[in-house]
Design a protein around this motif. Structure first.
Motif, PDB file in Angstrom:
ATOM      1  N   GLU A   1      86.666  31.190   2.495  1.00  0.00           N
ATOM      2  CA  GLU A   1      86.036  29.911   3.379  1.00  0.00           C
ATOM      3  C   GLU A   1      86.428  29.269   4.695  1.00  0.00           C
ATOM      4  O   GLU A   1      86.627  28.896   5.297  1.00  0.00           O
ATOM      5  N   ALA A   2      88.561  29.210   4.445  1.00  0.00           N
ATOM      6  CA  ALA A   2      88.856  29.106   5.052  1.00  0.00           C
ATOM      7  C   ALA A   2      88.508  29.564   7.013  1.00  0.00           C
ATOM      8  O   ALA A   2      88.487  29.460   7.418  1.00  0.00           O
ATOM      9  N   ARG A   3      88.719  31.460   7.002  1.00  0.00           N
ATOM     10  CA  ARG A   3      88.149  31.974   7.438  1.00  0.00           C
ATOM     11  C   ARG A   3      87.317  31.849   8.398  1.00  0.00           C
ATOM     12  O   ARG A   3      86.607  31.852   9.504  1.00  0.00           O
ATOM     13  N   LEU A   4      85.854  31.144   7.758  1.00  0.00           N
ATOM     14  CA  LEU A   4      84.691  31.620   7.966  1.00  0.00           C
ATOM     15  C   LEU A   4      85.034  30.034   9.005  1.00  0.00           C
ATOM     16  O   LEU A   4      84.034  30.149   9.711  1.00  0.00           O
ATOM     17  N   LEU A   5      85.106  29.119   8.644  1.00  0.00           N
ATOM     18  CA  LEU A   5      85.018  27.661   8.802  1.00  0.00           C
ATOM     19  C   LEU A   5      86.170  27.264  10.332  1.00  0.00           C
ATOM     20  O   LEU A   5      85.644  26.736  11.253  1.00  0.00           O
ATOM     21  N   VAL A   6      87.245  28.046   9.913  1.00  0.00           N
ATOM     22  CA  VAL A   6      87.959  27.903  11.448  1.00  0.00           C
ATOM     23  C   VAL A   6      87.274  28.261  12.633  1.00  0.00           C
ATOM     24  O   VAL A   6      87.090  28.214  13.724  1.00  0.00           O
ATOM     25  N   ALA A   7      86.270  30.025  11.888  1.00  0.00           N
ATOM     26  CA  ALA A   7      85.859  30.674  13.154  1.00  0.00           C
ATOM     27  C   ALA A   7      83.929  30.018  13.790  1.00  0.00           C
ATOM     28  O   ALA A   7      84.417  30.251  14.950  1.00  0.00           O
ATOM     29  N   ALA A   8      84.225  28.786  12.519  1.00  0.00           N
ATOM     30  CA  ALA A   8      82.634  28.525  13.452  1.00  0.00           C
ATOM     31  C   ALA A   8      83.381  26.946  13.862  1.00  0.00           C
ATOM     32  O   ALA A   8      82.231  26.337  14.363  1.00  0.00           O
ATOM     33  N   ALA A   9      83.962  26.648  13.795  1.00  0.00           N
ATOM     34  CA  ALA A   9      84.864  24.916  14.388  1.00  0.00           C
ATOM     35  C   ALA A   9      84.547  24.441  15.543  1.00  0.00           C
ATOM     36  O   ALA A   9      84.131  24.645  16.384  1.00  0.00           O
ATOM     37  N   GLY A  10      85.182  25.540  16.176  1.00  0.00           N
ATOM     38  CA  GLY A  10      85.149  25.376  17.581  1.00  0.00           C
ATOM     39  C   GLY A  10      86.000  24.760  18.384  1.00  0.00           C
ATOM     40  O   GLY A  10      87.435  24.722  19.733  1.00  0.00           O
ATOM     41  N   SER A  11      87.142  23.584  17.677  1.00  0.00           N
ATOM     42  CA  SER A  11      88.206  22.408  17.474  1.00  0.00           C
ATOM     43  C   SER A  11      88.309  22.168  16.409  1.00  0.00           C
ATOM     44  O   SER A  11      88.064  21.856  16.001  1.00  0.00           O
ATOM     45  N   PRO A  12      89.711  21.456  16.362  1.00  0.00           N
ATOM     46  CA  PRO A  12      90.096  20.937  15.879  1.00  0.00           C
ATOM     47  C   PRO A  12      89.469  19.718  15.026  1.00  0.00           C
ATOM     48  O   PRO A  12      89.921  19.595  13.512  1.00  0.00           O
ATOM     49  N   ALA A  13      89.010  18.556  15.684  1.00  0.00           N
ATOM     50  CA  ALA A  13      88.703  18.067  14.994  1.00  0.00           C
ATOM     51  C   ALA A  13      86.725  18.385  14.664  1.00  0.00           C
ATOM     52  O   ALA A  13      86.450  17.577  13.333  1.00  0.00           O
ATOM     53  N   ARG A  14      86.382  19.325  15.135  1.00  0.00           N
ATOM     54  CA  ARG A  14      85.483  19.775  14.115  1.00  0.00           C
ATOM     55  C   ARG A  14      85.266  20.810  13.330  1.00  0.00           C
ATOM     56  O   ARG A  14      84.662  20.578  11.980  1.00  0.00           O
ATOM     57  N   LEU A  15      86.817  21.099  13.225  1.00  0.00           N
ATOM     58  CA  LEU A  15      87.379  21.735  11.827  1.00  0.00           C
ATOM     59  C   LEU A  15      87.430  20.540  10.398  1.00  0.00           C
ATOM     60  O   LEU A  15      87.057  21.110   9.661  1.00  0.00           O
ATOM     61  N   ALA A  16      88.310  19.427  11.077  1.00  0.00           N
ATOM     62  CA  ALA A  16      88.487  18.547  10.080  1.00  0.00           C
ATOM     63  C   ALA A  16      87.083  18.174   9.069  1.00  0.00           C
ATOM     64  O   ALA A  16      87.007  17.983   8.407  1.00  0.00           O
ATOM     65  N   GLY A  17      86.376  17.557   9.900  1.00  0.00           N
ATOM     66  CA  GLY A  17      85.039  16.853   9.934  1.00  0.00           C
ATOM     67  C   GLY A  17      84.311  18.035   8.697  1.00  0.00           C
ATOM     68  O   GLY A  17      83.862  17.968   7.259  1.00  0.00           O
ATOM     69  N   LEU A  18      84.210  19.583   8.995  1.00  0.00           N
ATOM     70  CA  LEU A  18      83.531  20.951   8.079  1.00  0.00           C
ATOM     71  C   LEU A  18      84.185  20.419   6.748  1.00  0.00           C
ATOM     72  O   LEU A  18      84.010  21.154   5.892  1.00  0.00           O
TER      73      LEU A  18
END
Length: 272
Positions: A27-44
């Motif tokens: 899940e961590a790998r998929l979320l990082v790939a989907a995020a695009g930015s640190p701020a979006r990753l934090a929200g996801l």
């Protein structure tokens, strides 16, 4: 694609693990790939930790080897439903005329388009407008119309008695058992997609009753059920004039039932 440091990765995995995500590394790998930015990753990550389904955050679910678009509020296709696809492919001949009921995202139709030889994918149907919109996007490349309505209700009357295959991953969870489902399903997926009434078979009884009128002689209905429901639903299918069979897959923890409309007796009227 953004990247994270080893320390950030470990912290992310740990947070997901503590939140109950069994496959935290994936899940961590998929979320990082989907995020695009640190701020979006934090929200996801915040949304995932709060219990929102991973598929809603990614915008897709993997099913039968391909990515199926999944919108928030649409039933997430399960790996176990691959058995329904396999069972349907096993009983269906070439150039089969196919309709999917309770289609959700349209995942089963997408999978069958790859598994069947020259299928005629006539339509998919769902009661939920959110699911209908999602399925229309997923099935647009196949030119499959998606009707909004209740089971067979929206289908053209001219199709009666002509369908070779009707597939339905209809709701089959008994109402009282919904409380035992994972919280992310209870809290986010629509109850209409899982609640099968007191014994789980309320919708499936209606599917069986309608199938005998819409299937061509020799055509098949294929549905997913709970293992404990097999005997009761076998009787339902038989009473509807269909010939049932059961498929099980222990690895997927899945049970599917196929039911054939009897062909006409030689020299006599159609039994249905």
């Amino acid at each position: 694609m953004m990247s994270v440091s080893p320390a950030e990765h470990d912290a992310l995995v740990g947070r997901l693990w503590r939140a109950g995500c069994v496959w935290a590394e994936d899940e961590a790998r998929l979320l990082v790939a989907a995020a695009g930015s640190p701020a979006r990753l934090a929200g996801l990550v915040d949304r995932r930790v709060s219990g929102e389904p991973l598929e809603y955050l990614l915008g897709w679910a993997e099913f039968c080897g391909e990515r199926i678009g999944v919108d928030p509020g649409v039933f997430v296709p399960r790996a176990r439903t691959a058995l329904l696809v396999s069972a349907a492919a096993a009983v269906t001949g070439p150039a089969a005329t196919v309709v999917e009921l309770c289609c959700g995202s349209g995942a089963v139709t997408r999978a069958l388009a790859r598994r069947l030889v020259a299928p005629r994918l006539r339509a998919a149907v769902d009661l939920d407008p959110v699911a209908v919109a999602c399925a229309r996007r997923n099935l647009a490349a196949l030119a499959v119309p998606v009707f909004a309505g209740d089971l067979f209700g929206p289908l053209p009357a001219a199709w009666r008695g002509s369908l070779d295959l009707v597939v339905a991953n209809a709701p089959y969870v008994p109402t009282a058992a919904i409380a035992l489902m994972p919280s992310e399903s209870r809290g986010y997926e629509p109850s209409v997609a899982v609640d099968g009434g007191p014994d789980g078979l309320a919708v499936l009884r209606r599917v069986a009753a309608g199938a005998s009128n819409w299937l061509a002689p020799g055509g098949h209905l294929v549905v997913e059920v709970g293992e404990a429901q097999v005997d009761e639903f076998r009787a339902v299918l038989t009473d509807a004039g269909l010939v049932p069979a059961v498929a099980n897959d222990g690895a997927l923890d899945a049970t599917a039932m196929t039911a054939c409309r009897r062909t006409a007796v030689a020299g006599g009227p159609d039994e249905n």
